[in-house]
Design a protein around this motif. Structure first.
Motif, mmCIF file in Angstrom:
data_model
loop_
_atom_site.group_PDB
_atom_site.id
_atom_site.type_symbol
_atom_site.label_atom_id
_atom_site.label_comp_id
_atom_site.label_asym_id
_atom_site.label_seq_id
_atom_site.Cartn_x
_atom_site.Cartn_y
_atom_site.Cartn_z
ATOM 1 N N LYS A 131 -42.492 -49.829 -106.651
ATOM 2 C CA LYS A 131 -41.429 -49.012 -107.248
ATOM 3 C C LYS A 131 -40.045 -49.576 -106.940
ATOM 4 C CE LYS A 131 -39.356 -44.378 -107.111
ATOM 5 N NZ LYS A 131 -39.473 -43.003 -106.549
ATOM 6 N N TRP A 132 -39.816 -49.937 -105.689
ATOM 7 C CA TRP A 132 -38.482 -50.367 -105.266
ATOM 8 C C TRP A 132 -38.302 -51.875 -105.301
ATOM 9 C CZ3 TRP A 132 -34.699 -46.897 -104.710
ATOM 10 C CH2 TRP A 132 -35.067 -45.560 -104.555
ATOM 11 N N GLY A 133 -39.394 -52.598 -105.450
ATOM 12 C CA GLY A 133 -39.286 -54.053 -105.443
ATOM 13 C C GLY A 133 -38.931 -54.611 -104.082
ATOM 14 N N GLU A 134 -39.248 -53.859 -103.025
ATOM 15 C CA GLU A 134 -38.947 -54.269 -101.654
ATOM 16 C C GLU A 134 -40.185 -54.068 -100.785
ATOM 17 O OE1 GLU A 134 -35.452 -52.410 -100.016
ATOM 18 O OE2 GLU A 134 -34.531 -52.224 -101.988
ATOM 19 N N PRO A 135 -40.410 -54.944 -99.814
ATOM 20 C CA PRO A 135 -41.569 -54.778 -98.931
ATOM 21 C C PRO A 135 -41.302 -53.755 -97.831
ATOM 22 C CG PRO A 135 -40.349 -56.715 -98.292
ATOM 23 C CD PRO A 135 -39.649 -56.156 -99.520
ATOM 24 N N PHE A 136 -42.365 -53.175 -97.294
ATOM 25 C CA PHE A 136 -42.276 -52.290 -96.128
ATOM 26 C C PHE A 136 -41.303 -51.127 -96.363
ATOM 27 C CE2 PHE A 136 -43.537 -56.466 -94.770
ATOM 28 C CZ PHE A 136 -44.502 -56.267 -93.809
ATOM 29 N N ILE A 137 -41.365 -50.528 -97.531
ATOM 30 C CA ILE A 137 -40.446 -49.431 -97.859
ATOM 31 C C ILE A 137 -41.198 -48.107 -97.969
ATOM 32 C CG2 ILE A 137 -40.542 -49.469 -100.392
ATOM 33 C CD1 ILE A 137 -37.297 -49.480 -98.361
ATOM 34 N N GLY A 138 -42.552 -48.155 -97.973
ATOM 35 C CA GLY A 138 -43.361 -46.946 -98.051
ATOM 36 C C GLY A 138 -43.484 -46.261 -96.695
ATOM 37 N N SER A 139 -44.464 -45.387 -96.548
ATOM 38 C CA SER A 139 -44.563 -44.575 -95.330
ATOM 39 C C SER A 139 -44.750 -45.422 -94.078
ATOM 40 C CB SER A 139 -45.715 -43.565 -95.459
ATOM 41 O OG SER A 139 -46.953 -44.234 -95.680
ATOM 42 N N GLY A 140 -45.613 -46.442 -94.151
ATOM 43 C CA GLY A 140 -45.813 -47.301 -92.999
ATOM 44 C C GLY A 140 -44.572 -48.124 -92.696
ATOM 45 N N GLY A 141 -43.974 -48.690 -93.752
ATOM 46 C CA GLY A 141 -42.769 -49.481 -93.572
ATOM 47 C C GLY A 141 -41.605 -48.668 -93.033
ATOM 48 N N GLN A 142 -41.568 -47.385 -93.397
ATOM 49 C CA GLN A 142 -40.492 -46.536 -92.883
ATOM 50 C C GLN A 142 -40.583 -46.389 -91.363
ATOM 51 O OE1 GLN A 142 -37.764 -44.996 -94.477
ATOM 52 N NE2 GLN A 142 -38.351 -46.429 -96.097
#
Length: 231
Positions: free
Chosen positions: A60-71
């Motif tokens: 969605k954001w085109g960025e790695p580690f931005i989901g729940s784990g990445g947060q």
């Protein structure tokens, strides 16, 4: 830092015949399923994070580690640097611009299942080039078993055995492991790997302990000072 056009095209070419890509998620967000999600960060970022593969929010954001784990990772970074809790999502995006990010395979698999060894081997030469030629840092926090053992793919037997032996150690989430990563053309670099468990909520064994383990890693590596010095 951006991938050069030649390397980006090589990723796209390798993804053409990749089976198991979650095409539905890419369609949901109007994103190109051939475009790799790598993130990169500054070429001189002193520390990096290496994970398994992107998820739905990453597409969605085109960025790695931005989901729940990445947060979880970004929260730990923010706390280490600013000494206070991360205030919002935009702050998580901003903090991520100061470090290097990469995954074993930069495409989302269907069902978030781990990519096959064949898929990881297909992209290993390209990801190795990203790590060795496109990033000047050599300190990597790896997230999960898949990311740590990736450093043995297409490498000599003794390298694989050393990685597997280290992973069996009870102190693997406190200790570090130096390993040599060699490309097909002989170009090589030594990386110091600092493994942590994967921060997914599905990883019930380690999920609650992850923030504390990350905090200890960042402190031991002096990440806050390194990032402040890097500007």
């Amino acid at each position: 830092m951006q991938l050069d056009d030649t390397l980006k095209q090589q990723f796209r070419d390798a993804a053409q015949a990749l089976e198991g890509v979650d095409l539905e998620t890419y369609r949901d967000f109007g994103k190109d399923p051939l475009e790799p999600i790598i993130g990169l960060g500054p070429a001189d970022a002193p520390v990096g994070f290496f994970g398994r593969d992107p998820g739905r929010q990453e597409i969605k954001w085109g960025e790695p580690f931005i989901g729940s784990g990445g947060q979880k990772v970004r929260q730990g970074l923010y706390q280490a640097i600013h000494g206070e809790p991360m205030p919002d999502f935009e702050a998580s995006r901003e903090i991520g611009r100061h470090v290097f990010w990469a995954n074993t395979v930069p495409y989302k698999p269907t069902g978030n299942k781990a990519w096959s060894m064949a898929a990881k081997k297909r992209f290993q030469p390209l990801m190795a080039r990203v790590l060795i030629d496109h990033w000047q840092g050599r300190e990597l926090i790896t997230l999960g078993r898949e990311a740590f053992l990736w450093f043995g793919i297409n490498q000599p037997k003794e390298v694989r055995q050393a990685l597997e032996s280290f992973w069996k150690r009870e102190d693997r989430f406190e200790a570090s492991h130096a390993t040599l990563l060699t490309m097909e053309d002989g170009h090589e670099a030594e990386f110091r790997l600092a493994p942590l468990p994967h921060p997914s909520p599905l990883n019930q064994t380690w999920f609650k302990r992850f923030p504390g383990l990350l905090e200890a890693r960042l402190e031991a590596m002096g990440v806050a000072n390194l990032l402040r010095q890097a500007g």
